[in-house]
Enzyme design. Structure first.
Site, PDB file in Angstrom:
ATOM      1  N   TRP A  58       8.309 -13.978  -7.346  1.00 38.52           N
ATOM      2  CA  TRP A  58       7.758 -13.691  -6.138  1.00 38.52           C
ATOM      3  C   TRP A  58       7.961 -14.620  -5.260  1.00 38.52           C
ATOM      4  O   TRP A  58       7.817 -15.767  -5.318  1.00 38.52           O
ATOM      5  CB  TRP A  58       6.234 -13.323  -6.494  1.00 38.52           C
ATOM      6  CG  TRP A  58       5.558 -12.670  -4.955  1.00 38.52           C
ATOM      7  CD1 TRP A  58       5.603 -11.654  -4.583  1.00 38.52           C
ATOM      8  CD2 TRP A  58       5.087 -13.617  -4.107  1.00 38.52           C
ATOM      9  NE1 TRP A  58       4.812 -11.688  -3.486  1.00 38.52           N
ATOM     10  CE2 TRP A  58       4.748 -12.824  -3.232  1.00 38.52           C
ATOM     11  CE3 TRP A  58       4.842 -15.245  -3.967  1.00 38.52           C
ATOM     12  CZ2 TRP A  58       3.899 -13.420  -1.823  1.00 38.52           C
ATOM     13  CZ3 TRP A  58       4.343 -15.481  -2.814  1.00 38.52           C
ATOM     14  CH2 TRP A  58       3.881 -14.785  -1.926  1.00 38.52           C
ATOM     15  N   GLU A 104      12.428 -14.741  -0.718  1.00 43.36           N
ATOM     16  CA  GLU A 104      13.572 -13.817  -0.471  1.00 43.36           C
ATOM     17  C   GLU A 104      13.550 -13.355   0.787  1.00 43.36           C
ATOM     18  O   GLU A 104      14.604 -13.231   1.541  1.00 43.36           O
ATOM     19  CB  GLU A 104      13.809 -12.891  -1.667  1.00 43.36           C
ATOM     20  CG  GLU A 104      13.063 -11.824  -1.634  1.00 43.36           C
ATOM     21  CD  GLU A 104      11.629 -11.767  -1.756  1.00 43.36           C
ATOM     22  OE1 GLU A 104      11.132 -12.733  -2.302  1.00 43.36           O
ATOM     23  OE2 GLU A 104      11.190 -10.696  -1.085  1.00 43.36           O
ATOM     24  N   ASP A 105      12.614 -12.783   1.287  1.00 36.74           N
ATOM     25  CA  ASP A 105      12.277 -12.193   2.731  1.00 36.74           C
ATOM     26  C   ASP A 105      12.733 -13.085   3.747  1.00 36.74           C
ATOM     27  O   ASP A 105      13.096 -13.173   4.761  1.00 36.74           O
ATOM     28  CB  ASP A 105      11.240 -11.546   2.930  1.00 36.74           C
ATOM     29  CG  ASP A 105       9.928 -12.013   2.461  1.00 36.74           C
ATOM     30  OD1 ASP A 105       9.952 -13.137   1.971  1.00 36.74           O
ATOM     31  OD2 ASP A 105       8.653 -11.511   2.568  1.00 36.74           O
ATOM     32  N   ARG A 115      -0.859  -8.437  -9.506  1.00 34.15           N
ATOM     33  CA  ARG A 115       0.519  -8.870  -9.798  1.00 34.15           C
ATOM     34  C   ARG A 115       1.321  -8.364 -10.974  1.00 34.15           C
ATOM     35  O   ARG A 115       0.535  -8.425 -12.164  1.00 34.15           O
ATOM     36  CB  ARG A 115       0.253 -10.338  -9.808  1.00 34.15           C
ATOM     37  CG  ARG A 115       1.752 -11.172  -9.650  1.00 34.15           C
ATOM     38  CD  ARG A 115       1.471 -12.666  -9.766  1.00 34.15           C
ATOM     39  NE  ARG A 115       0.763 -13.248  -8.348  1.00 34.15           N
ATOM     40  CZ  ARG A 115       1.450 -13.104  -7.257  1.00 34.15           C
ATOM     41  NH1 ARG A 115       2.730 -12.886  -7.167  1.00 34.15           N
ATOM     42  NH2 ARG A 115       0.773 -13.646  -6.415  1.00 34.15           N
ATOM     43  N   HIS A 162      -2.644  -3.230  -5.763  1.00 31.39           N
ATOM     44  CA  HIS A 162      -1.866  -3.455  -7.221  1.00 31.39           C
ATOM     45  C   HIS A 162      -2.378  -4.874  -7.507  1.00 31.39           C
ATOM     46  O   HIS A 162      -2.560  -5.657  -6.769  1.00 31.39           O
ATOM     47  CB  HIS A 162      -0.568  -2.963  -7.368  1.00 31.39           C
ATOM     48  CG  HIS A 162       0.246  -3.975  -6.454  1.00 31.39           C
ATOM     49  ND1 HIS A 162       0.953  -4.898  -6.980  1.00 31.39           N
ATOM     50  CD2 HIS A 162       0.717  -3.852  -5.330  1.00 31.39           C
ATOM     51  CE1 HIS A 162       1.579  -5.609  -5.913  1.00 31.39           C
ATOM     52  NE2 HIS A 162       1.393  -4.844  -4.926  1.00 31.39           N
ATOM     53  N   ASP A 203       9.934  -1.601  -0.159  1.00 30.76           N
ATOM     54  CA  ASP A 203       9.050  -1.767  -1.218  1.00 30.76           C
ATOM     55  C   ASP A 203       8.507  -0.370  -1.601  1.00 30.76           C
ATOM     56  O   ASP A 203       8.196   0.395  -0.704  1.00 30.76           O
ATOM     57  CB  ASP A 203       7.608  -2.783  -0.915  1.00 30.76           C
ATOM     58  CG  ASP A 203       8.249  -4.315  -0.867  1.00 30.76           C
ATOM     59  OD1 ASP A 203       9.446  -4.593  -1.267  1.00 30.76           O
ATOM     60  OD2 ASP A 203       7.481  -5.101  -0.555  1.00 30.76           O
ATOM     61  N   MET A 258      -0.584  -0.195   2.381  1.00 28.66           N
ATOM     62  CA  MET A 258      -0.091  -0.614   0.750  1.00 28.66           C
ATOM     63  C   MET A 258      -0.982  -0.127  -0.179  1.00 28.66           C
ATOM     64  O   MET A 258      -1.964  -0.113   0.130  1.00 28.66           O
ATOM     65  CB  MET A 258       0.201  -2.236   1.031  1.00 28.66           C
ATOM     66  CG  MET A 258       0.947  -2.494   0.103  1.00 28.66           C
ATOM     67  SD  MET A 258       0.709  -4.466  -0.505  1.00 28.66           S
ATOM     68  CE  MET A 258      -0.706  -4.174  -1.513  1.00 28.66           C
ATOM     69  N   ASP A 300       5.477   0.197  -2.761  1.00 31.11           N
ATOM     70  CA  ASP A 300       4.242   0.440  -2.380  1.00 31.11           C
ATOM     71  C   ASP A 300       3.621   0.537  -0.822  1.00 31.11           C
ATOM     72  O   ASP A 300       2.464   0.457  -0.496  1.00 31.11           O
ATOM     73  CB  ASP A 300       3.366  -0.555  -2.998  1.00 31.11           C
ATOM     74  CG  ASP A 300       3.819  -2.022  -2.838  1.00 31.11           C
ATOM     75  OD1 ASP A 300       4.657  -2.099  -1.787  1.00 31.11           O
ATOM     76  OD2 ASP A 300       3.341  -2.943  -3.427  1.00 31.11           O
TER      77      ASP A 300
HETATM   78  N1  UDH Z   1       8.399  -4.394  -7.668  1.00 33.87           N
HETATM   79  C1  UDH Z   1       8.569  -3.663  -8.808  1.00 33.87           C
HETATM   80  N2  UDH Z   1       8.014  -4.192  -9.876  1.00 33.87           N
HETATM   81  C2  UDH Z   1       7.548  -5.492 -10.014  1.00 33.87           C
HETATM   82  C3  UDH Z   1       7.559  -6.364  -9.131  1.00 33.87           C
HETATM   83  C4  UDH Z   1       8.203  -5.886  -8.015  1.00 33.87           C
HETATM   84  O1  UDH Z   1       8.634  -2.425  -8.693  1.00 33.87           O
HETATM   85  O2  UDH Z   1       7.507  -5.613 -11.501  1.00 33.87           O
HETATM   86  C5  UDH Z   1       8.768  -4.108  -6.306  1.00 33.87           C
HETATM   87  C6  UDH Z   1       8.267  -2.950  -5.749  1.00 33.87           C
HETATM   88  O3  UDH Z   1       8.917  -2.363  -5.087  1.00 33.87           O
HETATM   89  C7  UDH Z   1       7.363  -3.876  -4.797  1.00 33.87           C
HETATM   90  C8  UDH Z   1       8.255  -5.124  -4.361  1.00 33.87           C
HETATM   91  O4  UDH Z   1       8.949  -5.245  -5.451  1.00 33.87           O
HETATM   92  O5  UDH Z   1       6.621  -3.210  -3.812  1.00 33.87           O
HETATM   93  C9  UDH Z   1       7.706  -6.288  -3.808  1.00 33.87           C
HETATM   94  O6  UDH Z   1       6.740  -6.851  -5.014  1.00 33.87           O
HETATM   95  P1  UDH Z   1       5.174  -7.142  -4.889  1.00 33.87           P
HETATM   96  O7  UDH Z   1       4.628  -5.853  -4.884  1.00 33.87           O
HETATM   97  O8  UDH Z   1       5.036  -7.786  -6.178  1.00 33.87           O
HETATM   98  O9  UDH Z   1       5.020  -7.953  -3.820  1.00 33.87           O
HETATM   99  P2  UDH Z   1       3.835  -8.024  -2.939  1.00 33.87           P
HETATM  100  O10 UDH Z   1       4.056  -9.239  -1.924  1.00 33.87           O
HETATM  101  O11 UDH Z   1       2.679  -8.263  -4.225  1.00 33.87           O
HETATM  102  O12 UDH Z   1       3.370  -6.899  -2.380  1.00 33.87           O
HETATM  103  C10 UDH Z   1       2.455  -9.597  -4.741  1.00 33.87           C
HETATM  104  C11 UDH Z   1       1.608  -9.524  -5.747  1.00 33.87           C
HETATM  105  C12 UDH Z   1       0.129  -9.602  -5.009  1.00 33.87           C
HETATM  106  C13 UDH Z   1      -1.081  -9.569  -6.285  1.00 33.87           C
HETATM  107  C14 UDH Z   1      -2.303  -9.179  -5.295  1.00 33.87           C
HETATM  108  C15 UDH Z   1      -3.541  -9.493  -6.489  1.00 33.87           C
HETATM  109  N3  UDH Z   1      -4.718  -8.849  -5.885  1.00 33.87           N
HETATM  110  C1  NGS Z   2       4.889 -15.676   2.395  1.00 39.17           C
HETATM  111  C2  NGS Z   2       6.279 -15.443   1.257  1.00 39.17           C
HETATM  112  C3  NGS Z   2       6.892 -14.193   1.509  1.00 39.17           C
HETATM  113  C4  NGS Z   2       5.767 -13.040   1.439  1.00 39.17           C
HETATM  114  C5  NGS Z   2       4.640 -13.256   2.486  1.00 39.17           C
HETATM  115  C6  NGS Z   2       3.689 -12.187   2.294  1.00 39.17           C
HETATM  116  O1  NGS Z   2       4.133 -16.814   2.066  1.00 39.17           O
HETATM  117  O2  NGS Z   2       7.886 -13.937   0.483  1.00 39.17           O
HETATM  118  O3  NGS Z   2       4.221 -14.628   2.126  1.00 39.17           O
HETATM  119  O4  NGS Z   2       3.159 -12.133   1.206  1.00 39.17           O
HETATM  120  N1  NGS Z   2       7.220 -16.653   1.521  1.00 39.17           N
HETATM  121  C7  NGS Z   2       7.056 -17.636   0.614  1.00 39.17           C
HETATM  122  O5  NGS Z   2       6.355 -17.836  -0.257  1.00 39.17           O
HETATM  123  C8  NGS Z   2       7.871 -18.964   1.051  1.00 39.17           C
HETATM  124  S1  NGS Z   2       2.267 -11.004   0.466  1.00 39.17           S
HETATM  125  O6  NGS Z   2       0.948 -11.471   1.529  1.00 39.17           O
HETATM  126  O7  NGS Z   2       2.627  -9.554   1.009  1.00 39.17           O
HETATM  127  O8  NGS Z   2       1.910 -11.088  -0.845  1.00 39.17           O
HETATM  128  O9  NGS Z   2       6.591 -11.703   1.776  1.00 39.17           O
END
Ligand code: UDH
Ligand code: NGS
Length: 367
Positions: free
Chosen positions: A280, A283-284, A315, A313, A218, A310, A220
């Protein structure tokens, strides 16, 4: 009386001479120690910040990583077409380079990672003079043990990418890897598809060079310890095991998100990643299920070495939680052989070679 004062004068004279000599001796010793301490501080600063450190600060250091290696010994199979040959100096006889050591002597351990001061691409470029166009590097003094493609799924995260490049390039160089950085940018404004972008990164990187290891990261996430080597192991590796946002621990045992690595063989054994997780989440977990049902286990660094930060950011637009994700991860076993790298289809819209990375903009379609 006159005799007495002559004796006193001589005594005083000799004492003064002795004091002056002692002072001179003291000053010279101080100067010698000061100069030596400057050398040490300079070497330390180089290792901390740069970038292409060549100073051997910790020749005997061992990592805390529990496991030995993956596809290590194949670094000499194919040469990168666009990188200059290693270690060829005009007028010098050609030298056969030795393999890099299993543990790089350039590693420094824990690192300070902060996001309050912005960084620029220009600054990162200046601080990494040994990088080749497109974000490619290979060590000058030894043959890297692995050829690693680093794949970043991306859309509209330029500020995060600047931090990623600023922190990761010096670390990856200290890890003595032969590596390239591929930013796979989802074109258009359809719903985001992280896993499909990772598949595209795998396919596109292999068109360019004979990589034997793939790190999926990722944009970030920044490691806080350079002993967390971005390479492959005898089992698929989960690298972001100790994230600040989870209180420096795993959120759950099967968690495989953030940063992971797989050799080509490991990746092909699971038919790559799913292409049909739009939005979102999940997939992992699907990738984890693929690995588990193919009889592989997960390798991880220790919680200390695996610490990472991290960049906070909100959503992103077009990346809302996927309501189908629970249903999909319940059926990985049945779907994984049909959906994956073998069935991948996409269109490359643009390929750009920047000094610090290769950016490939793709149309991955829509749900
Ligand atoms: N990513 C992008 N652009 C996007 C979406 C995702 O570049 O529009 C890539 C980026 O590499 C990111 C990765 O996909 O680090 C994973 O996506 P994510 O950062 O959305 O996943 P994460 O689980 O965050 O880190 C989920 C949203 C959390 C919102 C929290 C609000 N406080
Ligand atoms: C789980 C998600 C994963 C995700 C993890 C951490 O619940 O894809 O949380 O998310 N699985 C499902 O939703 C089935 S996080 O806290 O980084 O936003 O990676």
């Amino acid at each position: 009386m006159a005799g007495d004062s002559t004796v006193n004068f001589n005594l005083l004279h000799r004492t003064c001479k002795l004091v002056v000599l002692l002072c001179l001796l003291h000053i010279s010793v101080t100067v010698v120690f000061y100069v030596r301490s400057l050398d040490i501080r300079f070497a330390f600063a180089q290792n901390q910040q740069t970038r292409n450190a060549v100073t051997q600060l910790n020749p005997g250091r061992t990592t805390l990583e529990p496991e030995p290696e993956g596809p290590a010994d194949r670094a000499d199979e194919k040469k990168a077409p666009e990188l200059p040959p290693q270690e060829e100096k005009a007028g010098e006889p050609e030298k056969t380079l030795e393999k890099c050591p299993e543990t790089s002597p350039l590693l420094v351990g824990p690192l300070r990672v902060e996001f309050n001061i912005p960084v620029t691409l220009e600054q990162t470029k200046d601080e990494n003079p040994n990088l080749q166009r497109g974000g490619r590097f290979r060590p000058k003094d030894c043959v890297a043990l692995q050829k690693v493609a680093i794949i970043i799924p991306f859309r509209n995260r330029d500020e995060h990418l600047k931090f990623w490049l600023y922190y990761l390039h010096p670390i990856l160089q200290r890890q003595q890897l032969d590596y390239g950085v591929y930013v796979i940018n989802q074109g258009g404004s359809e719903i985001f598809n992280r896993a499909k972008l990772l598949n595209v990164g795998y396919a596109e990187a292999l068109k360019e060079y004979d990589y034997d290891c793939f790190v999926f990261s990722d944009v970030d996430l920044i490691p806080m310890d350079d002993r967390n080597t971005y390479k492959c192991f005898s089992q698929p590796r989960h690298l972001s095991v100790s994230m600040d946002k989870f209180g420096f621990r795993l959120p759950y045992n099967q968690y495989f998100g953030g940063v992971s690595s797989m050799s080509k063989e490991q990746y092909l054994k699971i038919n790559g990643f799913p292409n049909n997780y739009w939005g979102w989440g999940g997939e992992d977990d699907d990738i984890y299920n693929r690995l588990a049902s193919s009889g592989m286990s997960i390798s991880r660094p220790s919680g200390e070495v695996g610490k990472c930060r991290m960049i906070r950011h909100q959503r992103d637009k077009q990346n809302d939680p996927n309501p189908q994700r629970f249903d999909r991860i319940a059926h990985t076993r049945e779907t994984m052989h049909k959906d994956g790298i073998k069935s991948l289809s996409y269109k490359v819209l643009k390929t750009e070679k920047f000094p610090l990375f290769t950016k490939i903009t793709v149309d991955v379609g829509k749900p």
